[in-house]
Design an enzyme around this catalytic site. Sequence first.
Site, PDB file in Angstrom:
ATOM      1  CD  GLU A   1      10.564 -10.288 -16.998  1.00 16.01           C
ATOM      2  OE1 GLU A   1      10.405 -11.113 -16.078  1.00 16.01           O
ATOM      3  OE2 GLU A   1      10.041  -9.155 -16.976  1.00 16.01           O
TER       4      GLU A   1
ATOM      5  CB  CYS B   1      -0.863   0.022   1.255  1.00 16.23           C
ATOM      6  SG  CYS B   1      -1.792  -1.496   1.524  1.00 16.23           S
TER       7      CYS B   1
ATOM      8  CE  LYS C   1       7.430  -7.659 -17.291  1.00 18.62           C
ATOM      9  NZ  LYS C   1       7.905  -7.699 -16.117  1.00 18.62           N
TER      10      LYS C   1
ATOM     11  NE  ARG D   1       4.244   2.058  -1.473  1.00 16.83           N
ATOM     12  CZ  ARG D   1       5.406   1.435  -1.196  1.00 16.83           C
ATOM     13  NH1 ARG D   1       6.438   1.614  -1.988  1.00 16.83           N
ATOM     14  NH2 ARG D   1       5.545   0.652  -0.157  1.00 16.83           N
TER      15      ARG D   1
ATOM     16  CE  LYS E   1       8.012  -1.173 -10.174  1.00 20.35           C
ATOM     17  NZ  LYS E   1       8.224  -1.904 -11.443  1.00 20.35           N
TER      18      LYS E   1
ATOM     19  CD  GLU F   1       4.074  -8.066 -14.638  1.00 25.23           C
ATOM     20  OE1 GLU F   1       3.804  -7.929 -13.441  1.00 25.23           O
ATOM     21  OE2 GLU F   1       5.227  -7.948 -15.071  1.00 25.23           O
TER      22      GLU F   1
ATOM     23  CD1 TRP G   1      -2.764  -5.075  -4.635  1.00 28.56           C
ATOM     24  CD2 TRP G   1      -1.542  -6.012  -3.024  1.00 28.56           C
ATOM     25  NE1 TRP G   1      -2.492  -6.354  -5.021  1.00 28.56           N
ATOM     26  CE2 TRP G   1      -1.735  -6.959  -4.057  1.00 28.56           C
ATOM     27  CE3 TRP G   1      -0.791  -6.391  -1.923  1.00 28.56           C
ATOM     28  CZ2 TRP G   1      -1.220  -8.251  -4.005  1.00 28.56           C
ATOM     29  CZ3 TRP G   1      -0.268  -7.666  -1.862  1.00 28.56           C
ATOM     30  CH2 TRP G   1      -0.505  -8.590  -2.887  1.00 28.56           C
TER      31      TRP G   1
ATOM     32  CG  ASN H   1       2.800  -0.958   2.968  1.00 25.41           C
ATOM     33  OD1 ASN H   1       2.168  -1.923   2.562  1.00 25.41           O
ATOM     34  ND2 ASN H   1       4.014  -0.663   2.565  1.00 25.41           N
ATOM     35  N   GLY H   2       1.516  -3.215   5.276  1.00 19.01           N
ATOM     36  CA  GLY H   2       2.172  -4.397   5.851  1.00 19.01           C
ATOM     37  C   GLY H   2       1.114  -5.400   6.293  1.00 19.01           C
TER      38      GLY H   2
ATOM     39  CG  HIS I   1      10.123 -34.820 -22.883  1.00 15.24           C
ATOM     40  ND1 HIS I   1      10.516 -36.116 -23.141  1.00 15.24           N
ATOM     41  CD2 HIS I   1      11.158 -34.037 -23.283  1.00 15.24           C
ATOM     42  CE1 HIS I   1      11.735 -36.124 -23.643  1.00 15.24           C
ATOM     43  NE2 HIS I   1      12.159 -34.871 -23.740  1.00 15.24           N
TER      44      HIS I   1
END
Length: 608
Positions: A480, A2, A484, A27, A603, A487, A74, A100-101, A503
């Site tokens: 990667e 957050c 990308k 954030r 983020k 998301e 968030w 935040n946490g 396989h």
Amino acid sequence: MCGIVGYIGERDVTPVLVNGLKKLEYRGYDSAGIAVFNDSRISVVKTKGRLSSLEEKLCNIKLHGHMGIGHTRWATHGEPNDVNSHPHLSNNGNIAVVHNGIIENYMQLKDFLTGKGYEFISDTDTEVIAHLIDYNYKGDILKAVMNTMNDVEGAYALGVICSEYPDRIIAARKDSPLIVGLGKNENFIASDIPAILEHTRDIYILEDKEVVSITADGAEIFNLLGERVNRDVFHVDWDVSSAEKGGYEHFMMKEICEEPNAIKATISPRIQNNQIVLDKFHIADEFIKNCEKINIIACGTAYHAGVVGKYIIEKLARISVEVDVASEFRYRDPIINEKQLTVVISQSGETLDTLMAMREAKKRGSRIIAIVNVVGSSIAREADDVLYTWAGPEIAVASTKAYNTQLAALYLFALNLAKQKGELSEESYQCHITELQKLPQQVEAVLGDRELIQKFAYEHFNARSVFFIGRSMDYALSMEGSLKLKEISYIHSEAYAGGELKHGTIALIEEGTLVVCPLTQDYLMEKMISNIREIKARGAVVLAITTQKNEAAIKEVADVVITIPDMDNIFAPAVAVTPMQLFAYYVSVMKGNDVDKPRNLAKSVTVE
Ligand code: AGP
């Protein structure tokens, strides 16, 4: 994760808080709110949804004052809705908190406080803090916060205001970032620098288990025992524009286009008189000679850079490398000792999984080297040595330039190790340095090709599923590219080792299945061409990314070929990733998604 802001001073606090939250929306952005001291009491306005929803509410509610706190969320505990959004109030309305946490012992505390008659209205862990501060409040808000922090387990960055203390804000931190902005007759708190950069460049960086009491005239930092702590002022030298879009439609495109300069800023200061100089740290020759393993620990995109790093270090320095996702590393009882190096990679330097994994490796005796983008971040401060990536602030949730510069830092690190270990002749070392210094112009060349990528994205933005396949470093690179795309486009995607398809997974390839293939490793070209033939035979549509010299051969088998300049293959991932970033960007734009703030993400993930 957050975003928190706070202000106390002569200005009208509401616009200062809202503008600060705008700079922190990356954030977290599922709800937002502010608490302001006015007319001798605390008023709270908060809402589910983006910051724009809060601004709409504030248009109808004239909320003015000179002291207050704000929050953009968030969600971790409690779905995104009005009640669960921050700030949270004590039952008597005298104390407001933004957080935040994660409070890990919030259920026990909630039971205790309920037994003391407190009533809870939200499903959040944070509300516990508001009531616990009230319970500990005996007339001294600073002491009440200190005592509360001693009762709390978990990670927190807190902003607290109390109606009986209209002249101050109290803030506290443990494991989640928090800074104090130092202005003229005004002061700020914030989760991150962009929130206060337009007001001041001078900040205090709070350390773990510290509490700060902030008035318009100054800030005093204490430990949880109540002892004063002295802290040097940190002067931020970012230019304000670097935290703005600068004319681009999205931060993500701006940051992709900044890659050449970011790579150059990371490499150039470390090459002096044709020798690599790794800032202030030096690893003794004896240690390197006896180093039995290098661990690389990270999350998400940084983890993918670490997987490429394995190939780079093992090829150049001939030291065994083990790469771990941080959240897995912590719990597998890793075999780590003082004869090993541990490289921790993180753009934000605040990812809690990575921070905790680093502490685990340190506890087991390993020396820690951090590759971090944010100066003064928690991981940077706790590592034994830091090799900063000089990418500048990365605002878009989807990491781009940070990845390219993480690879640049890994090349510097690996070449330095190889030289020290005697694995490279001076001539070979110099050739590699020359190649390394070409990266910025090579990425620049790829950026000039983006129309072709945009066209391919427009033709395929409705794909149901996209595979990224490659071998060796190209497989690491595919991880990667796949992340990308996932998301920011919300399209399912998977990275797969080219040789592994047969396989089982090739069963998923059918008419029209989209497959992206990086082919930058000459020695594996024939094998990958065979893989492309196999999937083409089953109807796949193939976008290949390869070096110019292989363009003709690959055009024989792939539907579309994006080329990157010819180069020593070991450096290719730092360039070949850019077309993948652009592909994901254009697909996301075509789908009408919020490219910079994709759903469900934040983020920097400062919760476990
Ligand atoms: C990358 O696009 C993602 N946003 C995410 O995977 C990110 O890389 C990860 O959370 C690690 O963050 P860090 O580099 O700040 O530690």
